[in-house]
Scaffold this motif. Structure first.
Motif, PDB file in Angstrom:
ATOM      1  N   UNK A  71       0.832  -1.206   0.000  1.00 54.37           N
ATOM      2  CA  UNK A  71       0.000   0.000   0.000  1.00 54.37           C
ATOM      3  C   UNK A  71       0.868   1.258   0.000  1.00 54.37           C
ATOM      4  N   UNK A  72       1.934   1.243   0.785  1.00 54.96           N
ATOM      5  CA  UNK A  72       2.819   2.404   0.851  1.00 54.96           C
ATOM      6  C   UNK A  72       3.587   2.598  -0.454  1.00 54.96           C
ATOM      7  N   UNK A  73       3.947   1.499  -1.087  1.00 54.79           N
ATOM      8  CA  UNK A  73       4.645   1.589  -2.369  1.00 54.79           C
ATOM      9  C   UNK A  73       3.740   2.224  -3.417  1.00 54.79           C
ATOM     10  N   UNK A  74       2.474   1.804  -3.438  1.00 52.30           N
ATOM     11  CA  UNK A  74       1.516   2.360  -4.396  1.00 52.30           C
ATOM     12  C   UNK A  74       1.252   3.839  -4.100  1.00 52.30           C
ATOM     13  N   UNK A 109      10.248  10.315  -4.100  1.00 46.89           N
ATOM     14  CA  UNK A 109      11.521   9.848  -4.629  1.00 46.89           C
ATOM     15  C   UNK A 109      11.656   8.349  -4.361  1.00 46.89           C
ATOM     16  N   UNK A 110      12.344   7.608  -5.235  1.00 46.67           N
ATOM     17  CA  UNK A 110      12.535   6.166  -5.026  1.00 46.67           C
ATOM     18  C   UNK A 110      13.125   5.841  -3.651  1.00 46.67           C
ATOM     19  N   UNK A 143      11.356   3.440  -0.933  1.00 46.72           N
ATOM     20  CA  UNK A 143      12.068   2.256  -0.457  1.00 46.72           C
ATOM     21  C   UNK A 143      12.124   2.233   1.064  1.00 46.72           C
ATOM     22  N   UNK A 144      12.344   3.401   1.672  1.00 41.94           N
ATOM     23  CA  UNK A 144      12.380   3.481   3.132  1.00 41.94           C
ATOM     24  C   UNK A 144      11.045   3.065   3.729  1.00 41.94           C
ATOM     25  N   UNK A 145       9.954   3.598   3.183  1.00 48.45           N
ATOM     26  CA  UNK A 145       8.629   3.291   3.715  1.00 48.45           C
ATOM     27  C   UNK A 145       8.323   1.803   3.589  1.00 48.45           C
ATOM     28  N   UNK A 146       8.678   1.235   2.444  1.00 51.01           N
ATOM     29  CA  UNK A 146       8.458  -0.187   2.240  1.00 51.01           C
ATOM     30  C   UNK A 146       9.270  -1.028   3.203  1.00 51.01           C
ATOM     31  N   UNK A 147      10.508  -0.612   3.450  1.00 49.73           N
ATOM     32  CA  UNK A 147      11.390  -1.341   4.354  1.00 49.73           C
ATOM     33  C   UNK A 147      10.882  -1.278   5.793  1.00 49.73           C
TER      34      UNK A 147
END
Length: 208
Positions: free
Chosen positions: A86-89, A97-98, A102-106
């Motif tokens: 959900x955060x990636x989307x 920014x990528x 990436x931080x949020x997904x991690x």
């Protein structure tokens, strides 16, 4: 150990540039410090330092003002994989920014989203040092008047070196009773009445 490995991946895999880790201009500690440091390294390699700070500042403000979003992000019962997706989307829709995405997904994948606010603050501290700013937080029991603020600022400027500039944030916390607590750079000074009361209480109890 798995968490540490994933943090290393954050700074390694985001960039096709040199693999050497980019060290931040100031050291930040704790788990949030490790995430922020890895993020700084990755964002630096991708030339996204300012964009990441902008993303995180906007996200932090939204989470702090939106109670439902804050509860949703920090909920321990929501599936980590679902949250990461959900955060990636959401990051894509918001043009984050990528490195931010990436931080949020991690954080979601590691079940560490409750640390997001402190990670953002740690990243802000690094970025302030990157710009030559020395971040200082002053906590008082009641707001300082103009004269007190000017006097305190003058004293704090003695900690600066070279072309550094001072960035002061103030916070009122009645629980400290009186006095003040100052954190500037990596220094922390507790001159609150509450800390003195605790010290005297501990001495009395140990002598009983």
């Amino acid at each position: 150990m798995a968490c540490v490995n994933k943090l290393a991946i954050l700074s390694r895999t985001l960039s096709s540039a040199a693999q050497q880790t980019v060290k931040p201009p100031v050291q930040v500690f704790g788990l949030e410090g490790r995430y922020a440091t890895a993020l700084y390294s990755a964002a630096s390699k991708l030339s996204q330092l300012d964009q990441v700070e902008k993303d995180l500042t906007a996200l932090q403000a939204t989470i702090r003002s939106d109670k439902k979003l804050r509860e949703y992000v920090t909920s321990p019962i929501i599936n980590k994989k679902v949250m990461a997706t959900a955060l990636k989307e959401a990051s894509t829709k918001l043009n984050f920014a990528p490195a931010t995405a990436n931080l949020l997904g991690l954080l979601a994948d590691n079940g560490r989203l409750k640390k997001l606010d402190t990670v953002i603050n740690a990243y802000k501290t690094i970025m302030a040092a990157h710009r030559g700013e020395v971040v200082c937080e002053v906590v008082t029991a009641k707001p300082l008047d103009a004269s007190q603020s000017k006097q305190l600022e003058g004293a704090l400027k003695s900690f600066l070196k070279g072309n550094e500039s001072l960035k002061i944030t103030s916070r009122v916390d009645p629980s400290i009773i009186g006095g003040l607590i100052v954190s500037i750079g990596d220094k922390y000074v507790d001159m609150s009445i509450a800390s003195k009361v605790k010290l005297y209480t501990d001495v009395i109890q140990s002598a009983a």
